[in-house]
Design a protein around this motif. Structure first.
Motif, PDB file in Angstrom:
ATOM      1  N   THR A  77     115.966  43.603  18.026  1.00 17.23           N
ATOM      2  CA  THR A  77     117.237  43.949  17.389  1.00 17.23           C
ATOM      3  C   THR A  77     118.014  42.691  17.010  1.00 17.23           C
ATOM      4  O   THR A  77     118.585  42.599  15.908  1.00 17.23           O
ATOM      5  N   ILE A  78     118.034  41.731  17.931  1.00 14.44           N
ATOM      6  CA  ILE A  78     118.724  40.459  17.646  1.00 14.44           C
ATOM      7  C   ILE A  78     118.137  39.822  16.394  1.00 14.44           C
ATOM      8  O   ILE A  78     118.863  39.412  15.474  1.00 14.44           O
ATOM      9  N   LEU A  79     116.814  39.745  16.350  1.00 16.86           N
ATOM     10  CA  LEU A  79     116.145  39.086  15.234  1.00 16.86           C
ATOM     11  C   LEU A  79     116.406  39.812  13.918  1.00 16.86           C
ATOM     12  O   LEU A  79     116.618  39.183  12.873  1.00 16.86           O
ATOM     13  N   SER A  80     116.431  41.138  13.950  1.00 20.29           N
ATOM     14  CA  SER A  80     116.674  41.892  12.713  1.00 20.29           C
ATOM     15  C   SER A  80     118.079  41.648  12.173  1.00 20.29           C
ATOM     16  O   SER A  80     118.314  41.719  10.965  1.00 20.29           O
ATOM     17  N   CYS A  81     119.021  41.364  13.069  1.00 22.20           N
ATOM     18  CA  CYS A  81     120.404  41.090  12.639  1.00 22.20           C
ATOM     19  C   CYS A  81     120.536  39.710  11.994  1.00 22.20           C
ATOM     20  O   CYS A  81     121.405  39.496  11.151  1.00 22.20           O
ATOM     21  N   LEU A  82     119.664  38.775  12.395  1.00 19.78           N
ATOM     22  CA  LEU A  82     119.763  37.402  11.896  1.00 19.78           C
ATOM     23  C   LEU A  82     118.944  37.225  10.622  1.00 19.78           C
ATOM     24  O   LEU A  82     118.197  36.252  10.461  1.00 19.78           O
ATOM     25  N   ASP A  83     119.102  38.156   9.700  1.00 17.68           N
ATOM     26  CA  ASP A  83     118.408  38.118   8.414  1.00 17.68           C
ATOM     27  C   ASP A  83     119.374  37.558   7.374  1.00 17.68           C
ATOM     28  O   ASP A  83     120.397  38.180   7.065  1.00 17.68           O
ATOM     29  N   LEU A  84     119.046  36.392   6.831  1.00 15.56           N
ATOM     30  CA  LEU A  84     119.956  35.753   5.883  1.00 15.56           C
ATOM     31  C   LEU A  84     120.157  36.583   4.614  1.00 15.56           C
ATOM     32  O   LEU A  84     121.178  36.441   3.934  1.00 15.56           O
ATOM     33  N   GLU A  85     119.180  37.433   4.287  1.00 11.35           N
ATOM     34  CA  GLU A  85     119.325  38.298   3.110  1.00 11.35           C
ATOM     35  C   GLU A  85     120.312  39.435   3.381  1.00 11.35           C
ATOM     36  O   GLU A  85     121.129  39.779   2.533  1.00 11.35           O
ATOM     37  N   LYS A  86     120.216  40.015   4.591  1.00  9.64           N
ATOM     38  CA  LYS A  86     121.087  41.140   4.956  1.00  9.64           C
ATOM     39  C   LYS A  86     121.595  40.934   6.385  1.00  9.64           C
ATOM     40  O   LYS A  86     121.195  41.654   7.304  1.00  9.64           O
ATOM     41  N   PRO A  87     122.474  39.963   6.587  1.00  9.15           N
ATOM     42  CA  PRO A  87     122.944  39.683   7.950  1.00  9.15           C
ATOM     43  C   PRO A  87     123.786  40.827   8.514  1.00  9.15           C
ATOM     44  O   PRO A  87     124.544  41.478   7.786  1.00  9.15           O
ATOM     45  N   ARG A  88     123.628  41.044   9.805  1.00  9.05           N
ATOM     46  CA  ARG A  88     124.389  42.086  10.489  1.00  9.05           C
ATOM     47  C   ARG A  88     124.924  41.511  11.803  1.00  9.05           C
ATOM     48  O   ARG A  88     124.172  40.911  12.565  1.00  9.05           O
ATOM     49  N   SER A  89     126.186  41.652  12.039  1.00  3.12           N
ATOM     50  CA  SER A  89     126.775  41.119  13.261  1.00  3.12           C
ATOM     51  C   SER A  89     126.297  41.911  14.471  1.00  3.12           C
ATOM     52  O   SER A  89     125.875  43.060  14.359  1.00  3.12           O
ATOM     53  N   LEU A  90     126.358  41.271  15.640  1.00  5.88           N
ATOM     54  CA  LEU A  90     125.842  41.919  16.844  1.00  5.88           C
ATOM     55  C   LEU A  90     126.609  41.491  18.077  1.00  5.88           C
ATOM     56  O   LEU A  90     127.200  40.407  18.121  1.00  5.88           O
ATOM     57  N   PHE A  91     126.589  42.374  19.060  1.00  5.37           N
ATOM     58  CA  PHE A  91     127.134  42.056  20.382  1.00  5.37           C
ATOM     59  C   PHE A  91     126.026  42.335  21.390  1.00  5.37           C
ATOM     60  O   PHE A  91     125.621  43.480  21.576  1.00  5.37           O
ATOM     61  N   LEU A  92     125.507  41.272  22.011  1.00  6.29           N
ATOM     62  CA  LEU A  92     124.439  41.416  22.991  1.00  6.29           C
ATOM     63  C   LEU A  92     125.025  41.541  24.385  1.00  6.29           C
ATOM     64  O   LEU A  92     125.695  40.624  24.864  1.00  6.29           O
ATOM     65  N   TYR A  93     124.774  42.690  25.019  1.00  8.04           N
ATOM     66  CA  TYR A  93     125.101  42.794  26.438  1.00  8.04           C
ATOM     67  C   TYR A  93     123.935  42.204  27.225  1.00  8.04           C
ATOM     68  O   TYR A  93     122.789  42.608  27.057  1.00  8.04           O
TER      69      TYR A  93
END
Length: 637
Positions: A15-31
């Protein structure tokens, strides 16, 4: 089996890696709870991004930004990433300065307004207070110092700042100013926001629960404005929030659109410790961790002791010996340096380690508490990063080291001073040597000097530049100034005295009356090189044997409430009201710190609880269910 354990939280890492997509970045909060491998996940994700999308970063000149809480954490992450130039790892202070450095006109205007605001507050306090008192004298000097700084702003063409230094030259900014200024500039300057997201399309913040709330609020606003083109990644655990200036209830401020990966495995603690910390946080957020399949059982014990016992050091040594007997681990033997002792209240550590007189007055001032616990701030830095290192070098007769310290920051050997001396430079060097010898004689005297006496010597000789906060205490004529106001000028009573002691000036006035050698003990404590340690210092660390010491009686009800947490005392009306309105309570703070300290243990954990009535306390703890009856012992009946 351990290989399967390492894959347990694979979904979170994906999930972390999918959020760090420069084409479609998505913010995340990792517990990520204690011992869950949060830093490993962060580093692995960055490595993958650099491997798969690094060419895009290189072509655009963009970088992945990583903010960590300490310089040590920065160094560790940089090394793990093999100093990849596409990743910029920094502390929050260094990151903030990288954004606002060069905005000299704006900085000047901001400082001018801030200084005049501070002067207005001091003048208001001066008008309400008694003339001629020590507090009045200190306020007058502080007003003078701030007005002098205000008058000199126009002569400064370029402001400077060091995230690791003490910033005492007239063109420098202090740590607190840089953080607040960055938050204000990001709020008011759209161009600075664009610069931030352009430079760092991915910005990851470790220990996000302790990031300054003002700056965190602004970063959340920036993320909302650039959602879809900017990734703000927050790594942390609200249960491990330590500092008072962190954003309360950060998790509740996270938008639904963010990714919310969770890491549930604890790779550090034995199963019994994990059971305990799960129960500690159950009433807070009901988050639970699971142990590794190859985790040992471990040992947990609660020792209940009457707070009336005077020889607490002796009782704690006896408890360590008892733990050696229970565990079969002789490293628990009394006096062993292999035990990490953690007191949930810093004042307890200060008392045991012998720096209470210096520490307590400053710890009572809320606005500087965080910097005090971090060992930062210009006032602290003068002693711990200039005077103490010089004294250490002089005591060791290491003239080379002493000369290096003086050359680095002392006005006595500034380039301008040596240039003006011309062919008399040898006289300047002789005077400097004599000044150093005088300092060594002062701190080595049979009668221990106060910190105030050492400060006065430094001011009188010009050995180091004094920060503004300490300038009011350097003059030798304070007693005379107070005396001029009349015989009853020292009659500081009631509310005025109480309010003064809560101010930074009041805190320093009392702290400087402590013996100078207490500052050395304080410095060792905040750097984590003593047997006692701070909860701040150990966050992220682990130790085979941990002893946690709690006591309401010693803590004096200051910030924490162990009896209420452990169920041996009813919550107050204020506690209940704060709970009802969703505000933080003393029980909340105590629970978090208890969680952090207990979760450091890799093998065995001893909790020492000083209670008014040990028998009743034992019964209450059994009812609470955190510890099994056979794990609770009353010591020193």
């Amino acid at each position: 089996m351990s290989a399967d354990d390492d894959q347990f939280d694979t979904v979170a890492d994906e999930t972390i890696l999918s959020c760090l997509d420069l084409e479609k970045p998505r913010s995340l909060f990792l517990y990520a709870g204690a011992g869950s491998g949060k830093t490993r996940s962060l580093v692995n994700a960055i490595r993958t991004v650099c491997r798969e999308q690094g060419r895009r970063l290189s072509l655009t000149g963009q970088k992945i930004g990583v903010i960590t809480y300490t310089n040590a954490a920065c160094d560790e992450i940089k090394q793990r990433l093999e100093f990849d130039p596409r990743v910029e790892v920094s502390t929050i202070h260094a990151f903030a300065w990288s954004l606002i450095a060069g905005y000299n006109k704006d900085i000047r205007q901001w400082l001018a307004a801030r200084l005049l605001h501070d002067v207005a507050e001091l003048k208001e306090a001066q008008a309400k207070g008694r003339a001629g008192t020590k507090a009045a004298v200190d306020r007058a000097r502080s007003i003078e110092s701030k007005l002098r700084r205000h008058a000199g702003l126009d002569a400064i063409t370029r402001f400077v700042y060091s995230p690791t230094g003490d910033n005492r030259t007239r063109d420098s900014l202090n740590h607190a100013e840089v953080i607040v200024m960055t938050a204000d500039f990001l709020s008011a300057k759209p161009g600075l926001r664009r610069l931030l997201v352009t430079r760092f399309p991915i910005l990851l913040i470790d220990e996000s629960q302790d990031t300054n709330r003002r700056l965190m609020d602004v970063l959340l606003d920036v993320e909302a404005a650039y959602r879809g083109t900017f990734c703000l990644g927050l790594f942390g655990d609200m249960m491990q929030r330590i500092y008072a200036d962190g954003k309360d209830r950060l998790a509740e401020a996270i938008p639904e659109s963010w990714g919310r990966p969770r890491k549930r495995m604890n790779h550090r603690c034995p199963t019994r410790v994990i059971e305990l910390i799960n129960r500690i946080r159950q009433d807070e957020d009901r988050e639970e961790q699971v142990p590794r399949s190859d985790a040992s059982v471990g040992v947990v014990r609660l020792f209940v002791v009457s707070h009336a016992i005077t020889d607490k050091t002796g009782i704690e040594a006896a408890i360590a010996a008892r733990m050696a007997e229970i565990t079969g681990d002789q490293n628990w033997a009394a006096g062993s340096a292999a035990i990490k002792t953690l007191a949930l209240e810093h004042l307890m550590s200060a008392r045991r380690f012998g720096f209470e007189a210096f520490f307590e007055p400053l710890y009572s001032v809320e606005r500087i508490r965080t910097s005090l616990l971090q060992g930062t701030g210009a006032g602290i830095g003068l002693f711990t990063r200039e005077i103490l290192p010089l004294v250490t070098a002089l005591r060791a007769s290491d003239r080379f080291a002493a000369a290096a310290i003086v050359r680095r920051t002392s006005p006595l050997l500034e380039h301008k001073a040596l240039e003006e001396a011309g062919d008399r430079q040898s006289n300047v060097l002789s005077k400097t040597n004599a000044t150093c010898d005088g300092l060594l004689a002062l701190v080595s005297a049979a009668e221990k000097p106060t910190a105030r006496a050492v400060l006065g010597y430094v001011a009188e000789t010009g050995l180091f530049t004094l920060p503004d906060v300490l300038a009011p205490f350097a003059a030798a004529d304070e007693a005379a100034l107070v005396g001029e106001a009349g015989e009853d000028a020292d009659d500081e009573t009631g509310e005025e005295e109480e309010n003064d002691l809560k101010s930074e000036l009041g805190g320093w006035r009392l702290a400087l009356e402590a013996p100078f050698d207490q500052i050395e003990k304080y410095d060792r404590y905040v750097r984590g090189v003593s047997q006692f340690d701070t909860h701040q210092g150990v966050k992220g660390l682990e130790f085979p044997r941990v002893m946690v010491i709690v006591s309401d009686e010693e803590a004096r009800g200051f910030m924490f409430a162990y009896d209420k947490l452990f169920g041996t005392k009813e919550k107050s009306k204020t506690d209940l009201e704060n709970e009802a309105f969703g505000k933080e309570t003393t029980v909340d703070r105590t629970r978090r710190l208890f969680y952090v300290t207990c979760s450091r243990a890799e093998e065995s954990l001893a909790v020492v609880y000083y209670a008014a009535n040990p028998a009743l306390a034992r019964e209450a703890m059994i009812r609470q269910g955190w510890f099994k009856p056979e794990e609770i012992e009353i010591i020193g009946k």
